[in-house]
Design a protein around this motif. Structure first.
Motif, PDB file in Angstrom:
ATOM      1  N   LEU A   5      19.499  18.647  27.530  1.00 48.10           N
ATOM      2  CA  LEU A   5      19.079  17.280  27.790  1.00 48.10           C
ATOM      3  C   LEU A   5      20.143  16.326  27.264  1.00 48.10           C
ATOM      4  N   LEU A   6      20.695  15.528  28.166  1.00 49.37           N
ATOM      5  CA  LEU A   6      21.701  14.543  27.780  1.00 49.37           C
ATOM      6  C   LEU A   6      21.017  13.200  27.609  1.00 49.37           C
ATOM      7  N   ARG A   7      21.372  12.501  26.556  1.00 50.14           N
ATOM      8  CA  ARG A   7      20.760  11.207  26.260  1.00 50.14           C
ATOM      9  C   ARG A   7      21.397  10.100  27.097  1.00 50.14           C
ATOM     10  N   ALA A   8      20.571   9.289  27.697  1.00 48.09           N
ATOM     11  CA  ALA A   8      20.957   8.002  28.304  1.00 48.09           C
ATOM     12  C   ALA A   8      22.081   8.109  29.330  1.00 48.09           C
ATOM     13  N   VAL A   9      21.892   8.958  30.323  1.00 46.84           N
ATOM     14  CA  VAL A   9      22.848   8.974  31.426  1.00 46.84           C
ATOM     15  C   VAL A   9      22.220   8.306  32.638  1.00 46.84           C
ATOM     16  N   ASN A  10      23.095   7.714  33.445  1.00 48.09           N
ATOM     17  CA  ASN A  10      22.713   6.974  34.645  1.00 48.09           C
ATOM     18  C   ASN A  10      21.824   5.778  34.334  1.00 48.09           C
ATOM     19  N   VAL A  11      22.044   5.211  33.150  1.00 46.87           N
ATOM     20  CA  VAL A  11      21.460   3.935  32.747  1.00 46.87           C
ATOM     21  C   VAL A  11      22.545   3.146  32.025  1.00 46.87           C
ATOM     22  N   GLY A  12      22.507   1.852  32.130  1.00 46.68           N
ATOM     23  CA  GLY A  12      23.427   0.997  31.382  1.00 46.68           C
ATOM     24  C   GLY A  12      24.907   1.275  31.628  1.00 46.68           C
ATOM     25  N   GLY A  13      25.277   1.648  32.818  1.00 42.64           N
ATOM     26  CA  GLY A  13      26.684   1.839  33.144  1.00 42.64           C
ATOM     27  C   GLY A  13      27.238   3.217  32.853  1.00 42.64           C
ATOM     28  N   ALA A  14      26.446   4.099  32.258  1.00 43.74           N
ATOM     29  CA  ALA A  14      26.906   5.447  31.939  1.00 43.74           C
ATOM     30  C   ALA A  14      26.581   6.366  33.127  1.00 43.74           C
ATOM     31  N   ARG A  15      27.366   6.234  34.175  1.00 44.80           N
ATOM     32  CA  ARG A  15      27.111   6.990  35.407  1.00 44.80           C
ATOM     33  C   ARG A  15      27.652   8.411  35.295  1.00 44.80           C
ATOM     34  N   LEU A  16      26.773   9.374  35.529  1.00 49.17           N
ATOM     35  CA  LEU A  16      27.134  10.787  35.470  1.00 49.17           C
ATOM     36  C   LEU A  16      26.464  11.500  36.646  1.00 49.17           C
ATOM     37  N   MET A  18      25.056  14.250  38.922  1.00 48.10           N
ATOM     38  CA  MET A  18      24.550  15.568  38.536  1.00 48.10           C
ATOM     39  C   MET A  18      25.425  16.695  39.094  1.00 48.10           C
ATOM     40  N   ALA A  19      26.035  16.496  40.250  1.00 47.96           N
ATOM     41  CA  ALA A  19      26.946  17.522  40.787  1.00 47.96           C
ATOM     42  C   ALA A  19      28.120  17.735  39.833  1.00 47.96           C
ATOM     43  N   GLU A  20      28.598  16.657  39.245  1.00 48.04           N
ATOM     44  CA  GLU A  20      29.711  16.783  38.295  1.00 48.04           C
ATOM     45  C   GLU A  20      29.254  17.387  36.973  1.00 48.04           C
ATOM     46  N   LEU A  21      28.035  17.097  36.558  1.00 48.28           N
ATOM     47  CA  LEU A  21      27.497  17.735  35.356  1.00 48.28           C
ATOM     48  C   LEU A  21      27.383  19.250  35.575  1.00 48.28           C
ATOM     49  N   ARG A  22      26.893  19.644  36.747  1.00 49.85           N
ATOM     50  CA  ARG A  22      26.813  21.078  37.057  1.00 49.85           C
ATOM     51  C   ARG A  22      28.202  21.716  37.034  1.00 49.85           C
ATOM     52  N   ALA A  23      29.198  21.008  37.582  1.00 48.92           N
ATOM     53  CA  ALA A  23      30.571  21.534  37.593  1.00 48.92           C
ATOM     54  C   ALA A  23      31.111  21.676  36.177  1.00 48.92           C
ATOM     55  N   LEU A  24      30.858  20.704  35.318  1.00 51.67           N
ATOM     56  CA  LEU A  24      31.308  20.793  33.922  1.00 51.67           C
ATOM     57  C   LEU A  24      30.696  22.013  33.240  1.00 51.67           C
ATOM     58  N   ALA A  25      29.387  22.216  33.429  1.00 57.78           N
ATOM     59  CA  ALA A  25      28.714  23.359  32.805  1.00 57.78           C
ATOM     60  C   ALA A  25      29.295  24.674  33.320  1.00 57.78           C
ATOM     61  N   THR A  26      29.537  24.733  34.614  1.00 57.07           N
ATOM     62  CA  THR A  26      30.118  25.945  35.203  1.00 57.07           C
ATOM     63  C   THR A  26      31.505  26.198  34.634  1.00 57.07           C
ATOM     64  N   ASN A  27      32.308  25.148  34.519  1.00 52.35           N
ATOM     65  CA  ASN A  27      33.664  25.281  33.963  1.00 52.35           C
ATOM     66  C   ASN A  27      33.642  25.719  32.503  1.00 52.35           C
ATOM     67  N   GLN A  67      35.376  13.397  27.840  1.00 52.22           N
ATOM     68  CA  GLN A  67      36.735  13.461  28.396  1.00 52.22           C
ATOM     69  C   GLN A  67      36.745  13.071  29.868  1.00 52.22           C
ATOM     70  N   ARG A  68      35.764  13.515  30.614  1.00 54.34           N
ATOM     71  CA  ARG A  68      35.748  13.271  32.064  1.00 54.34           C
ATOM     72  C   ARG A  68      35.289  11.869  32.414  1.00 54.34           C
ATOM     73  N   PHE A  69      34.296  11.326  31.684  1.00 56.12           N
ATOM     74  CA  PHE A  69      33.676  10.059  32.068  1.00 56.12           C
ATOM     75  C   PHE A  69      33.938   8.909  31.102  1.00 56.12           C
ATOM     76  N   GLY A  70      34.497   9.196  29.933  1.00 51.43           N
ATOM     77  CA  GLY A  70      34.863   8.136  29.015  1.00 51.43           C
ATOM     78  C   GLY A  70      33.745   7.616  28.140  1.00 51.43           C
ATOM     79  N   PHE A  71      32.608   8.272  28.119  1.00 51.46           N
ATOM     80  CA  PHE A  71      31.533   7.881  27.208  1.00 51.46           C
ATOM     81  C   PHE A  71      30.941   9.134  26.572  1.00 51.46           C
TER      82      PHE A  71
END
Length: 177
Positions: A5-16, A18-27, A67-71
């Motif tokens: 569970l990631l805190r506070a994503v896709n709110v307040g400008g912290a756009r993440l 989900m396809a990219e989150l899945r890719a990060l986990a796979t990597n 590293q990928r998203f800056g937050f």
């Protein structure tokens, strides 16, 4: 299988996305990777099989997101059994699922901190700490509550992230619990 569970994503400008989150986990070596709704709910089998491995994966995922998203966003993970146990331990009658939350903490807080937190006037919101989970029943919803992530971390000593009981139940089901 674990639920991360990631805190506070896709709110307040912290756009993440989900396809990219899945890719990060796979990597990072995870298998069986999936997400549920766009609010930072990742299900996967992280590399390694010990609690130390799971914690290392969570910290690596935090770094990869930063590293990928800056937050920076905290990651707290639980097993499907942990989710089932949290739902079973929810101490409040669920009158409206969107007002009843489980706030998953990184670690169990100190008993003195728990007593002080539970004795705080939360303006009609009800709180109870059970192990490493903070259970909340909001009087009027989370948006106007005095229970904020910063106050939770300051008063209980650990960061965390919350989900309503309907989301917790669905994550438990999707992860095999």
């Amino acid at each position: 299988m674990r639920v991360h569970l990631l805190r506070a994503v896709n709110v307040g400008g912290a756009r993440l996305p989900m396809a990219e989150l899945r890719a990060l986990a796979t990597n990072l070596g995870a298998g069986d990777v999936s997400t549920y709704i766009a609010s930072g709910n990742l299900m996967c089998t992280p590399p390694g099989g010990s609690p130390e491995d799971w914690a290392a994966f969570d910290r690596a995922l935090e770094r990869a997101v930063e590293q990928r998203f800056g937050f920076f966003r905290e990651v707290v993970s639980r097993s499907p059994t942990d989710l089932r146990d949290a739902l079973a331990a929810h101490p409040f009658e669920v009158l409206e699922p969107k007002f009843s939350h489980v706030y998953f903490l990184l670690q169990a807080p100190d008993p003195e901190a728990v007593r002080a937190f539970e004795d705080t006037d939360w303006g009609g919101d009800e709180v109870r700490v059970v192990g490493r989970d903070l259970h909340i029943r909001y009087a009027d919803g989370a948006a106007g509550s005095r229970i904020t992530p910063a106050r939770v971390k300051k008063l209980l000593g650990h960061h965390g992230t919350g989900r309503n009981v309907a989301t917790v139940r669905r994550l438990m089901e999707l992860s095999g619990g």
